[in-house]
Scaffold this active site. Structure first.
Site, mmCIF file in Angstrom:
data_model
loop_
_atom_site.group_PDB
_atom_site.id
_atom_site.type_symbol
_atom_site.label_atom_id
_atom_site.label_comp_id
_atom_site.label_asym_id
_atom_site.label_seq_id
_atom_site.Cartn_x
_atom_site.Cartn_y
_atom_site.Cartn_z
ATOM 1 N N TYR A 180 29.795 43.262 11.116
ATOM 2 C CA TYR A 180 30.674 42.107 10.895
ATOM 3 C C TYR A 180 31.449 42.341 9.611
ATOM 4 C CZ TYR A 180 32.119 37.212 10.184
ATOM 5 O OH TYR A 180 32.840 36.057 9.994
ATOM 6 N N ASP A 183 31.981 48.415 3.552
ATOM 7 C CA ASP A 183 31.935 46.962 3.410
ATOM 8 C C ASP A 183 30.603 46.613 2.747
ATOM 9 O OD1 ASP A 183 31.773 44.264 3.562
ATOM 10 O OD2 ASP A 183 32.381 44.103 5.661
ATOM 11 N N LYS A 201 30.059 37.590 -1.858
ATOM 12 C CA LYS A 201 28.700 37.088 -2.102
ATOM 13 C C LYS A 201 28.252 37.226 -3.555
ATOM 14 C CE LYS A 201 27.689 37.765 2.779
ATOM 15 N NZ LYS A 201 27.504 36.522 3.518
HETATM 16 N N1 PMP Z 1 31.569 41.589 5.478
HETATM 17 C C1 PMP Z 1 30.243 41.456 5.607
HETATM 18 C C2 PMP Z 1 29.382 42.677 5.647
HETATM 19 C C3 PMP Z 1 29.675 40.177 5.676
HETATM 20 O O1 PMP Z 1 28.352 40.054 5.811
HETATM 21 C C4 PMP Z 1 30.514 39.043 5.603
HETATM 22 C C5 PMP Z 1 29.970 37.624 5.658
HETATM 23 N N2 PMP Z 1 28.675 37.465 5.965
HETATM 24 C C6 PMP Z 1 31.895 39.241 5.465
HETATM 25 C C7 PMP Z 1 32.384 40.531 5.396
HETATM 26 C C8 PMP Z 1 32.840 38.087 5.375
HETATM 27 O O2 PMP Z 1 32.656 37.419 4.176
HETATM 28 P P1 PMP Z 1 33.090 35.876 4.037
HETATM 29 O O3 PMP Z 1 32.161 35.084 4.896
HETATM 30 O O4 PMP Z 1 32.942 35.612 2.564
HETATM 31 O O5 PMP Z 1 34.507 35.781 4.472
#
Ligand code: PMP
Length: 423
Positions: A143, A238, A266
């Site tokens: 994701y 990521d 995060k």
């Molecule tokens: N990349 C990863 C690996 C994530 O786990 C997440 C959210 N859990 C995101 C991108 C997207 O981040 P956000 O919810 O702050 O938009």
């Protein structure tokens, strides 16, 4: 669930789609309703009905220091007294950028945004501009936020609700998104043999934490680096989850891989809305106004968010990650043994301060094996743990999170709750 949470949820459903501002929170797939949170301190979270829980969600990752960590709260309050947003540069954004660049081995420059989604979206735009190519390779079950090009076979809420993609994303937008199974370097090589000359980037969660918790097989990340080098594509890590969690220097430090670009979110915001993307200077200098790749944000570099991020990273700089990993592992193994003793199939991968109970006989190495897990058993487990005061992510496709302030008492409370679960 008691009255106040239930009443709030009813009211919420009238004015917010599904009653929540992010889908998995609705708890549908675990046959439950959301708890409305009144406050949280340390690793304890209290709902509006007055029930206290040991929190293994930690706001889905940011709260690695626990909630309301005094140095972070103080920094945010002090910053707020100086104004909450300027729309102009402020000293704190330079400090946080310096801290992130110093911590992450591959980074030379970084730009702040407001979420992980913005970070990955911007990193992809940059990779496409830098290579003058359009295609991106992502992994099934990973994701990367909810920007259009990544909403093909994604993890997290899409996995939870079995949504393969989503209405509203034009087919043409995902036509340039190529998919491979996680951990399958041969599949990656085969795709590059066919499309290599038009692939701008591989984007990967170096530890996949949105289909439960899937560790990279030895050689997988190295293989991605080599393929990118061979074809002139960029490697994007990521690290929205793994940044400052897999190690202080992220998964890139832990596995000694040098990505071209990295995305964050995060933890770097200490619980405030922050994301960032960074990488090699030769790429980052293509971003406007230095270069022509447009990217912007009214609240980017927000002084409150920067203050929370700086305070969090300063704490983490001297934190004992090895000790936290050891404690998390010991806890997870005990949890696994308790569940195994009840006769349910169970896998329990762990890495750093993450753990994931998969109700399966089979080791989970990719999305296909993750979907073999028994979600009905997970739901039974989730509901009873919650009734016993343990707050877990409401989906078998999310990872458990541990903070630096979880004590043995907190672990024991969770283990005692697990002993009481009846399958
Ligand atoms: N990349 C990863 C690996 C994530 O786990 C997440 C959210 N859990 C995101 C991108 C997207 O981040 P956000 O919810 O702050 O938009």
């Amino acid at each position: 669930m008691d009255t106040t949470s239930r009443q709030l949820f009813e009211k919420a459903c009238a004015v917010i789609p599904g009653g929540v501002n992010s889908p998995v929170r609705a708890c549908h797939n675990v046959d439950s309703q959301p708890l409305f949170i009144a406050e949280a301190h340390g690793c304890r979270i209290t709902d509006v009905d007055g029930h206290e829980y040991v929190d293994f969600v930690l706001s889905w990752g940011p709260m690695i220091l626990g909630h309301d960590e005094p140095s972070v709260t103080r920094a945010v309050c002090e910053a707020a007294k100086r104004g909450t947003s300027y729309g102009a540069p402020c000293p704190a954004e330079v400090t946080l950028a310096e801290e992130v660049v110093a911590a992450m081995p591959s980074l030379e420059m970084v730009r702040m945004v407001n979420s992980g989604t913005e970070a990955t979206m911007s990193a992809l735009r940059l990779a496409r501009a830098a290579t003058k190519r359009d295609k991106v390779l992502k992994f099934v079950g990973c994701y990367h936020g909810h920007a259009d090009p990544f909403l093909a076979a994604a993890g997290s809420g899409l996995a939870t609700f079995s949504i393969p993609g989503t209405p509203g994303v034009p087919a043409a937008v995902v036509a340039d998104t190529l998919l491979a199974p996680y951990n399958d370097i041969d599949a990656v090589k085969a795709i590059f043999e066919q499309h290599g000359a038009s692939i701008a980037a591989i984007i990967v969660e170096p530890v996949a934490a949105n289909m439960g918790l899937v560790l990279p097989k030895p050689g997988f990340l190295e293989g991605l680096r080599a393929v990118c080098d061979q074809y002139g594509s960029l490697l994007i890590f990521d690290e929205v989850i793994t940044g400052f969690r897999a190690a202080f220097g992220g998964a890139q430090a832990r596995f000694s891989i040098d990505p071209d670009l990295t995305t964050f979110g995060k933890i770097i915001g200490g619980g405030l809305p922050v994301g960032a993307f960074g990488g090699k200077r030769r790429y980052m200098e293509l971003i406007a106004p230095r270069g022509g790749v447009y990217q912007a944000g009214t609240l980017s570099g927000n002084p409150l968010a920067m203050a929370a991020g700086i305070a969090t990273l300063r704490y983490l700089k001297t934190a004992d990650y090895a000790a936290l990993e050891k404690r998390t592992h010991a806890f997870a193994m005990e949890l696994r043994d308790i569940l195994a003793s009840k006769g349910v199939p169970i896998q329990m991968p762990t890495l750093a301060s993450m753990f994931c109970p998969y109700f399966s006989e089979q080791e989970v190495t990719d999305f296909a094996t993750a979907t073999l897990c028994d979600q009905a058993l997970f739901t039974t487990f989730y509901k009873q743990m919650r009734a016993h005061g343990i707050y877990l992510a409401p989906s078998g496709y999310e990872t458990g999170m541990v903070s630096f302030v979880h004590t043995d008492e907190d672990f024991n409370k969770a283990l005692d709750a697990a002993r009481k679960v009846i399958f």
